[in-house]
Design a protein around this motif. Structure first.
Motif, PDB file in Angstrom:
ATOM      1  N   MET A 101      23.158  23.755  39.014  1.00 56.35           N
ATOM      2  CA  MET A 101      24.039  24.487  39.905  1.00 56.35           C
ATOM      3  C   MET A 101      25.057  25.281  39.088  1.00 56.35           C
ATOM      4  O   MET A 101      25.849  24.708  38.334  1.00 56.35           O
ATOM      5  CB  MET A 101      24.768  23.521  40.844  1.00 56.35           C
ATOM      6  N   LEU A 102      25.005  26.589  39.220  1.00 57.73           N
ATOM      7  CA  LEU A 102      25.945  27.479  38.553  1.00 57.73           C
ATOM      8  C   LEU A 102      27.122  27.749  39.480  1.00 57.73           C
ATOM      9  O   LEU A 102      26.940  28.138  40.638  1.00 57.73           O
ATOM     10  CB  LEU A 102      25.259  28.803  38.195  1.00 57.73           C
ATOM     11  N   SER A 112      32.285  31.901  34.887  1.00 59.71           N
ATOM     12  CA  SER A 112      31.262  31.160  35.625  1.00 59.71           C
ATOM     13  C   SER A 112      30.619  30.125  34.697  1.00 59.71           C
ATOM     14  O   SER A 112      30.446  30.367  33.508  1.00 59.71           O
ATOM     15  CB  SER A 112      30.208  32.116  36.173  1.00 59.71           C
ATOM     16  N   THR A 113      30.284  28.957  35.242  1.00 61.37           N
ATOM     17  CA  THR A 113      29.865  27.856  34.385  1.00 61.37           C
ATOM     18  C   THR A 113      28.936  26.886  35.101  1.00 61.37           C
ATOM     19  O   THR A 113      28.941  26.792  36.328  1.00 61.37           O
ATOM     20  CB  THR A 113      31.106  27.084  33.885  1.00 61.37           C
ATOM     21  N   LEU A 114      28.183  26.144  34.315  1.00 55.22           N
ATOM     22  CA  LEU A 114      27.371  25.035  34.816  1.00 55.22           C
ATOM     23  C   LEU A 114      28.056  23.697  34.596  1.00 55.22           C
ATOM     24  O   LEU A 114      27.489  22.656  34.920  1.00 55.22           O
ATOM     25  CB  LEU A 114      26.005  25.027  34.135  1.00 55.22           C
ATOM     26  N   SER A 115      29.251  23.686  34.036  1.00 54.57           N
ATOM     27  CA  SER A 115      29.915  22.453  33.648  1.00 54.57           C
ATOM     28  C   SER A 115      31.095  22.125  34.563  1.00 54.57           C
ATOM     29  O   SER A 115      32.149  22.768  34.492  1.00 54.57           O
ATOM     30  CB  SER A 115      30.415  22.560  32.198  1.00 54.57           C
ATOM     31  N   VAL A 161      28.729  29.907  26.992  1.00 53.76           N
ATOM     32  CA  VAL A 161      28.333  29.425  28.315  1.00 53.76           C
ATOM     33  C   VAL A 161      29.403  28.560  28.982  1.00 53.76           C
ATOM     34  O   VAL A 161      29.099  27.706  29.815  1.00 53.76           O
ATOM     35  CB  VAL A 161      26.990  28.662  28.226  1.00 53.76           C
ATOM     36  N   GLU A 162      30.656  28.770  28.614  1.00 53.71           N
ATOM     37  CA  GLU A 162      31.794  28.160  29.298  1.00 53.71           C
ATOM     38  C   GLU A 162      31.637  26.649  29.471  1.00 53.71           C
ATOM     39  O   GLU A 162      31.504  26.125  30.578  1.00 53.71           O
ATOM     40  CB  GLU A 162      32.016  28.820  30.663  1.00 53.71           C
ATOM     41  N   GLY A 163      31.684  25.934  28.355  1.00 52.64           N
ATOM     42  CA  GLY A 163      31.678  24.487  28.405  1.00 52.64           C
ATOM     43  C   GLY A 163      30.319  23.820  28.445  1.00 52.64           C
ATOM     44  O   GLY A 163      30.231  22.593  28.428  1.00 52.64           O
TER      45      GLY A 163
END
Length: 250
Positions: A101-102, A112-115, A161-163
Motif C-alpha cells: 500500500m502506497l 509519498s511512501t510505503l513505510s 523511497v522515503e523510509g
C-alpha cells in the motif's frame, strides 16, 4: 475537485524543481559523472519526475526507472517511452515480490511512501509541517534481484523511497559497485540499518551529500562506523541528503 487541484499543484511543483530548473539539471549531470560512464546501466528506484534519468542519459548510460506513483509513472512513459535506453517499471522495489500500500501526499508527492514507520517518525518533525498522506493505492512490488535478472547488474543504483530503503536493500543478495540511498536526520536509524545491510553484502566505503547540493560532504570515503558516527551527530533540523556507498576495489 480539491483532490484533483492538489494533485495538479503537486505535479507542477515537482516538474519545476526536478525538470525545468536548468541549474539543477547541470549540477546533477556534473555530480553523477564521477559514478556513471557511457554504456553503464543505472537503476533509478523512486524515479519520481525523472531528473536522474535525464542526468544518466546525458552521461551515455542506460536506465531502469522504478516508480510506484501512477501519475509519475505516466509522466515517465510519456517522456521516455520512445527511448530505447530507458525501461520504465511501474511499481515499487522491496524485500519480496507482491503488493504493498502506497500512501500518497498529493501536496508534496516526493513525500509519498510505503513505510508507515517513516510517516510516524516524521509526523511531528518541524521539517514536515502540516503534512498529510491523503490517498492510498495498492502497487506491485519487485526486488532488486528480480530487476537485475531482467535487465542486468547496474553500475550505479539510486534509491530514494522515503523510509523504505532498508526494504529495497533487503531484496538485494549481491554487492553492487556503487549506490546511493536517502537519509533524513530525524530518521537516522533507518539510514544506519541500510549501512548495516550493505556491510553484510560487501566491503563498502561511504560518503554523503547534503540536500540537493550535489557535492560530497566528506573529504575522504569512510568506513561504515565512521559514517555512523557522522549520522549520529545530526540534529533533527539538519534535514536530509543522500548516502553514497562505493564497493572497495583492491
Amino acid at each position: 475537485m480539491a483532490g484533483i487541484v492538489s494533485r495538479a499543484v503537486g505535479l507542477a511543483r515537482s516538474a519545476w524543481i526536478y525538470r525545468v530548473d536548468p541549474r539543477f539539471l547541470r549540477r546533477s549531470r556534473a555530480f553523477y559523472a564521477q559514478f556513471v560512464k557511457s554504456g553503464d546501466l543505472c537503476f533509478d528506484v523512486g524515479a519520481h519526475m525523472g531528473d536522474r534519468i535525464a542526468a544518466f542519459l546525458a552521461l551515455g548510460a542506460r536506465v531502469v526507472a522504478v516508480e510506484p506513483q501512477p501519475d509519475f509513472a505516466t509522466v515517465l512513459r510519456r517522456l521516455y517511452g520512445d527511448n530505447a535506453r530507458v525501461s520504465v517499471v511501474e511499481g515499487a522495489a522491496g524485500a519480496a515480490p507482491g503488493l504493498a500500500m502506497l500512501r500518497i501526499n498529493r501536496r508534496y508527492p516526493t513525500l509519498s511512501t510505503l513505510s508507515d514507520d517513516w510517516i510516524a517518525a516524521v509526523w511531528h518533525d518541524a521539517s514536515f509541517p502540516r503534512e498529510g498522506w491523503d490517498e492510498t493505492v495498492e502497487v506491485p512490488v519487485t526486488t532488486l534481484d528480480a530487476l537485475i535478472a531482467a535487465h542486468g547488474e547496474p553500475a550505479f543504483c539510486k534509491i530514494d523511497v522515503e523510509g523504505f530503503e532498508e526494504q529495497v536493500l533487503a531484496g538485494l543478495s549481491r554487492p553492487l559497485r556503487c549506490l546511493s540511498f536517502e537519509y533524513i536526520a530525524v530518521t537516522r536509524d533507518m539510514a544506519l540499518a541500510c549501512i548495516e545491510r550493505l556491510g553484510a553484502l560487501g566491503d563498502y566505503r561511504f560518503n554523503v551529500s547534503r540536500g540537493e547540493t550535489k557535492r560530497l560532504e566528506l573529504q575522504d570515503w569512510v568506513r561504515a562506523d565512521d559514517l555512523a558516527t557522522w549520522l549520529s551527530r545530526l540534529k533533527a533540523g539538519d534535514g536530509s541528503g543522500d548516502v553514497y556507498a562505493r564497493l572497495r576495489q583492491d
